[in-house]
Write an enzyme that holds these catalytic residues in place. Structure first.
Site, PDB file in Angstrom:
ATOM      1  N   LYS A 124       0.835  -1.215   0.000  1.00 15.79           N
ATOM      2  CA  LYS A 124       0.000   0.000   0.000  1.00 15.79           C
ATOM      3  C   LYS A 124       0.860   1.251   0.000  1.00 15.79           C
ATOM      4  O   LYS A 124       0.459   2.260  -0.577  1.00 15.79           O
ATOM      5  CB  LYS A 124      -0.978  -0.003   1.176  1.00 15.79           C
ATOM      6  CG  LYS A 124      -2.056  -1.059   0.997  1.00 15.79           C
ATOM      7  CD  LYS A 124      -3.421  -0.656   1.489  1.00 15.79           C
ATOM      8  CE  LYS A 124      -4.434  -1.684   1.005  1.00 15.79           C
ATOM      9  NZ  LYS A 124      -5.768  -1.522   1.519  1.00 15.79           N
ATOM     10  N   LYS A 206      -3.616 -10.236  -6.295  1.00 14.53           N
ATOM     11  CA  LYS A 206      -4.936 -10.538  -5.731  1.00 14.53           C
ATOM     12  C   LYS A 206      -5.987  -9.551  -6.236  1.00 14.53           C
ATOM     13  O   LYS A 206      -5.684  -8.385  -6.513  1.00 14.53           O
ATOM     14  CB  LYS A 206      -4.845 -10.552  -4.200  1.00 14.53           C
ATOM     15  CG  LYS A 206      -5.532  -9.427  -3.493  1.00 14.53           C
ATOM     16  CD  LYS A 206      -5.455  -9.526  -1.987  1.00 14.53           C
ATOM     17  CE  LYS A 206      -5.716  -8.139  -1.400  1.00 14.53           C
ATOM     18  NZ  LYS A 206      -7.007  -7.927  -0.790  1.00 14.53           N
ATOM     19  N   LYS A 209     -10.676  -4.482  -4.219  1.00 21.31           N
ATOM     20  CA  LYS A 209     -11.740  -3.532  -4.531  1.00 21.31           C
ATOM     21  C   LYS A 209     -11.216  -2.131  -4.795  1.00 21.31           C
ATOM     22  O   LYS A 209     -11.949  -1.278  -5.288  1.00 21.31           O
ATOM     23  CB  LYS A 209     -12.818  -3.550  -3.443  1.00 21.31           C
ATOM     24  CG  LYS A 209     -12.381  -3.160  -2.057  1.00 21.31           C
ATOM     25  CD  LYS A 209     -13.596  -3.026  -1.153  1.00 21.31           C
ATOM     26  CE  LYS A 209     -13.537  -3.910   0.073  1.00 21.31           C
ATOM     27  NZ  LYS A 209     -12.549  -3.481   1.060  1.00 21.31           N
TER      28      LYS A 209
HETATM   29  P1  ATP Z   1      -8.663  -2.884  -0.394  1.00 24.93           P
HETATM   30  O1  ATP Z   1      -8.387  -3.095  -1.843  1.00 24.93           O
HETATM   31  O2  ATP Z   1      -9.395  -1.601  -0.094  1.00 24.93           O
HETATM   32  O3  ATP Z   1      -7.458  -3.091   0.475  1.00 24.93           O
HETATM   33  P2  ATP Z   1      -9.709  -5.538  -0.228  1.00 24.93           P
HETATM   34  O4  ATP Z   1     -10.509  -5.855  -1.445  1.00 24.93           O
HETATM   35  O5  ATP Z   1      -8.357  -6.115  -0.109  1.00 24.93           O
HETATM   36  O6  ATP Z   1      -9.691  -3.980   0.015  1.00 24.93           O
HETATM   37  P3  ATP Z   1     -10.549  -5.866   2.548  1.00 24.93           P
HETATM   38  O7  ATP Z   1     -11.643  -5.032   3.081  1.00 24.93           O
HETATM   39  O8  ATP Z   1      -9.170  -5.469   2.911  1.00 24.93           O
HETATM   40  O9  ATP Z   1     -10.631  -6.004   0.955  1.00 24.93           O
HETATM   41  O10 ATP Z   1     -10.783  -7.378   2.957  1.00 24.93           O
HETATM   42  C1  ATP Z   1     -11.978  -7.935   3.433  1.00 24.93           C
HETATM   43  C2  ATP Z   1     -11.828  -9.426   3.516  1.00 24.93           C
HETATM   44  O11 ATP Z   1     -11.790  -9.994   2.187  1.00 24.93           O
HETATM   45  C3  ATP Z   1     -10.542  -9.914   4.200  1.00 24.93           C
HETATM   46  O12 ATP Z   1     -10.852 -11.042   4.986  1.00 24.93           O
HETATM   47  C4  ATP Z   1      -9.642 -10.302   3.057  1.00 24.93           C
HETATM   48  O13 ATP Z   1      -8.713 -11.283   3.420  1.00 24.93           O
HETATM   49  C5  ATP Z   1     -10.654 -10.837   2.059  1.00 24.93           C
HETATM   50  N1  ATP Z   1     -10.168 -10.683   0.687  1.00 24.93           N
HETATM   51  C6  ATP Z   1      -9.805  -9.523   0.084  1.00 24.93           C
HETATM   52  N2  ATP Z   1      -9.426  -9.741  -1.183  1.00 24.93           N
HETATM   53  C7  ATP Z   1      -9.537 -11.090  -1.384  1.00 24.93           C
HETATM   54  C8  ATP Z   1      -9.278 -11.946  -2.509  1.00 24.93           C
HETATM   55  N3  ATP Z   1      -8.851 -11.456  -3.649  1.00 24.93           N
HETATM   56  N4  ATP Z   1      -9.508 -13.270  -2.376  1.00 24.93           N
HETATM   57  C9  ATP Z   1      -9.958 -13.778  -1.210  1.00 24.93           C
HETATM   58  N5  ATP Z   1     -10.205 -13.032  -0.118  1.00 24.93           N
HETATM   59  C10 ATP Z   1     -10.006 -11.702  -0.189  1.00 24.93           C
END
Ligand code: ATP
Ligand code: LTN
Length: 342
Positions: A124, A206, A209
């Site tokens: 990040k 990965k 969002k």
């Molecule tokens: P950001 O991009 O804003 O960091 P993010 O999409 O990574 O957000 P988070 O809110 O950080 O999402 O994560 C919420 C939950 O979803 C966490 O338990 C995280 O491990 C899970 N998660 C996030 N991205 C993935 C993915 N690509 N595959 C599986 N689990 C995920």
């Protein structure tokens, strides 16, 4: 209390689950498969606390009006996915001040060296070079506070959060070794399939969002958008449908998505589709995603129209979460030597 009554009480006390999702964008099928779907599966066997972690979200700049709107939308998504707000605590992190207060204390039990090793911080800060703030650095400490406040036993998350969870355990053990058994040491609950759904455009990264929209499928995307995004997903040029995340990340990602949502294992899907082209694989994946999301989307539409109901859910649940959280916070404050309240 008789021994029998005591036994009943012990048997009735369920273990505690805590998890959180940031209201930092529209949820993706990665969030759904890696986390949210498991929240729903676990809700009957545990006392569950599912938080909307808005304080974590502001470690990256957010537009205030969007953030405000997304918090209520995330509450609607939690419920639309099948979480019962009577059984689970669904609330905003910023409404329970104990999270930030415990985080401050735990900051004093966490080393700079530990935080500098966190891969999410490295990623990040590389992505937001103009805003490498202290909150981004101490993000895992706030996450540890979230978890430890509720004496959590189990934390359902995707695999990207494993390192943060290990740090949380280390902080808890360090605190306990000085002050006695204050915190329960939590375990992670990471799904076997779908713990890391990959980006549609860069399948070695990965799905996230915060990335551009063509990289992810949002759980509220309509069927046409889902078909279009999957059609454009990056694959490879050898044309063979086979599960091999190392050399075929794009194809393997589609197989994982289908497997997680359709409950069929990846190899059996690959065998069934042998000899077929990527066009067919993409069509089946899209059908499967659309069907899996349809009930959630219908329920979401109904819920989001009733803002008063959603507001009431997060208000009443924050009050309940607050009474639980304050117990641990007061204990910790006493242990570290803060003066008693009169
Ligand atoms: P950001 O991009 O804003 O960091 P993010 O999409 O990574 O957000 P988070 O809110 O950080 O999402 O994560 C919420 C939950 O979803 C966490 O338990 C995280 O491990 C899970 N998660 C996030 N991205 C993935 C993915 N690509 N595959 C599986 N689990 C995920
Ligand atoms: N850090 C997590 C979100 C999060 C969380 C938590 C997950 C904040 N607090 C407590 C589990 C338990 C993330 O970035 N996905």
């Amino acid at each position: 209390m008789t021994e029998q009554e005591q036994n009943v009480q012990t048997a009735e006390k369920k273990q505690v689950i805590f998890s959180g999702i940031q209201p930092s964008g529209t949820l993706t099928i990665g969030n759904y498969i890696g986390a949210l779907r498991n929240f729903v599966k676990l809700q009957n066997d545990y006392d569950c606390i599912y938080c909307i972690v808005d304080e974590h979200a502001i470690t990256v700049r957010q537009n205030p009006a969007d953030l405000r709107r997304r918090c209520l939308e995330l509450a609607a998504i939690y419920i639309a996915a099948g979480l019962d707000p009577q059984k689970n605590l669904i609330y905003c992190q910023s409404h329970v001040s104990a999270h930030a207060e415990l985080a401050w204390i735990l900051n004093c039990f966490t080393y700079m060296g530990e935080l500098s090793r966190m891969t999410q911080f490295k990623a990040k800060s590389a992505a937001h070079e103009d805003n490498i703030n202290a909150g981004l650095f101490t993000y895992p400490v706030l996450m540890a506070a979230d978890i430890l406040l509720y004496q959590t036993n189990l934390v359902p998350v995707g695999v990207d959060q494993k390192q943060h969870l290990e740090l949380c355990r280390d902080i808890a053990q360090r605190f306990n070794s000085v002050y006695g058994n204050v915190f329960t040491i939590p375990e992670g609950y990471i799904p076997k399939i779908g713990a890391k759904i990959m980006s549609l455009q860069e399948p070695e990264k990965k799905m996230s969002k915060s990335d551009p929209a063509e990289c992810y499928i949002a759980i509220l995307d309509d069927p046409d958008t889902i078909r279009r995004k999957i059609k454009r997903a990056v694959t490879d040029s050898d044309g063979e449908i086979r599960f091999d995340p190392e050399s075929k990340p794009g194809v393997s990602n589609l197989l994982s998505i289908m497997s997680a949502l359709g409950d069929e294992d990846v190899d059996s899907i690959a065998t069934r589709m042998q000899g077929k082209g990527y066009g067919e694989l993409k069509k089946e994946t899209a059908d499967c995603v659309i069907a899996a999301l349809e009930p959630l989307q219908a329920e979401y539409k109904r819920l989001i129209a009733d803002k008063a109901y959603l507001q009431n859910v997060i208000d009443t649940n924050a009050a309940a979460a607050n009474s639980l959280a304050i117990r641990t916070l007061r204990k910790v404050q006493k242990k570290v030597g803060f003066a008693p309240r009169g």
